[in-house]
Scaffold this active site. Structure first.
Site, PDB file in Angstrom:
ATOM      1  N   SER A 174       0.843  -1.194   0.000  1.00 52.67           N
ATOM      2  CA  SER A 174       0.000   0.000   0.000  1.00 52.67           C
ATOM      3  C   SER A 174       0.880   1.246   0.000  1.00 52.67           C
ATOM      4  CB  SER A 174      -0.898   0.011   1.241  1.00 52.67           C
ATOM      5  OG  SER A 174      -1.539   1.268   1.405  1.00 52.67           O
ATOM      6  N   TYR A 187      -1.311  -0.942  10.438  1.00 54.07           N
ATOM      7  CA  TYR A 187      -1.500  -1.405   9.061  1.00 54.07           C
ATOM      8  C   TYR A 187      -0.411  -0.824   8.164  1.00 54.07           C
ATOM      9  CZ  TYR A 187      -3.770  -1.774   4.446  1.00 54.07           C
ATOM     10  OH  TYR A 187      -4.046  -2.012   3.129  1.00 54.07           O
ATOM     11  N   LYS A 191       2.598  -2.808   6.027  1.00 56.21           N
ATOM     12  CA  LYS A 191       2.774  -2.679   4.581  1.00 56.21           C
ATOM     13  C   LYS A 191       4.192  -2.253   4.229  1.00 56.21           C
ATOM     14  CE  LYS A 191      -1.328  -3.933   3.231  1.00 56.21           C
ATOM     15  NZ  LYS A 191      -1.525  -5.131   2.392  1.00 56.21           N
TER      16      LYS A 191
END
Length: 283
Positions: A174, A187, A191
């Site tokens: 991401s 998160y 990533k």
């Protein structure tokens, strides 16, 4: 004079329309046989970016195994893809389950004879919080699914790829891995970790003709991004962070993945490819 002007405007309008259609066709251009003979496994592929990737790989000739945590979602996705005359097979797979991962790869080999491509797309984000507020349970869950399971999937698929003389692995990361989002703190860090996993796995895979790459999507119009783009003001903020001034579409990521797993990218490995409309992407 007015008649000539009207005719000229009409010609220009038709030309502009054709040009626009041409651009649109180019943006959806698909090489129907580029992945012919290849077998692909795509995790979390019943919806969103994963579904678009499964569809695109199948459109380019691959036989694709679709998987997701919930069987009804897999069945729905497979039905939709088969309705388009694409060669797909589905199986329920929670990537956090060792038994499910084993069945995933065994089923791919049983149905299609082997595995050439793995796209690791599954991810979790159980809570929205800043880094300092992130719970230990959420942190562990995020890193288990987003990083550890990508690592385990890689280890488990390599023996299948060895049988085929090589293969291609793509991790879906991401833009948050480059630009951490405050309410997606853990998160975002997970990533970032995928960028390192890509580099490390590419080293081990190089001598065995197993290429490993990573794609980092920007803000893409999916269910996951709805909290960010549902509100017009927040959507405008997101759009203005891109040079293209718009939110991305799932096919714009699937096209990048299709390229990376094809022979057109045969000399590319260990790379993190950003597809984020020009958003800042440097650690």
């Amino acid at each position: 004079m007015l008649k000539v002007f009207s005719i000229s405007v009409g010609i220009l309008s038709r030309h502009s329309c054709c040009l626009a259609l041409g651009i649109r066709r180019m943006s959806h251009n698909i090489a129907p046989n580029r992945l012919s003979g290849k077998v692909a496994v795509v995790t979390a592929s019943s919806d969103g970016i994963g579904y678009a990737i499964a569809e695109r790989l199948a459109q380019e000739g691959a036989k694709v195994v679709v998987s997701s945590r919930k069987a009804p979602n897999v069945e729905r996705a497979v039905a939709q893809l088969k309705a388009k005359n694409l060669q797909v097979h589905g199986i329920k797979c929670h990537v956090g389950s060792a038994e499910d991962r084993k069945k995933l790869f065994a089923e791919a080999e049983k149905q299609f004879g082997g595995i050439d491509i793995l796209v690791s797309n599954a991810a979790a984000n159980p809570e929205m919080s800043t880094l300092f507020e992130c719970s230990e349970a959420a942190w562990e869950k995020i890193f288990e699914i987003n990083v550890k399971c990508s690592f385990l999937l890689t280890k488990e698929v390599v023996p299948f790829m060895r049988k085929r003389g090589g293969g291609s692995i793509v991790y879906v990361s991401s833009i948050a891995g480059f630009n951490p989002m405050q309410l997606l703190s853990a998160y975002s860090v997970s990533k970032t970790a995928l960028f390192g996993l890509t580099k490390a796995a590419a080293i081990d895979g190089g001598s065995e003709n197993i290429r490993v790459n990573c794609v980092a999507p920007g803000v893409i119009e999916t269910k996951f991004s709805q909290p960010l783009i549902a509100d017009s003001s927040s959507k405008e903020v997101a759009e203005n962070q891109t040079l293209l001034r718009r939110i991305g579409q799932t096919h714009e990521i699937s096209g990048v993945v299709a390229f990376l797993v094809s022979d057109d990218a045969s000399y590319i490995t260990g790379e993190n490819i950003v597809a984020a409309g020009g958003m800042h992407s440097r650690l």
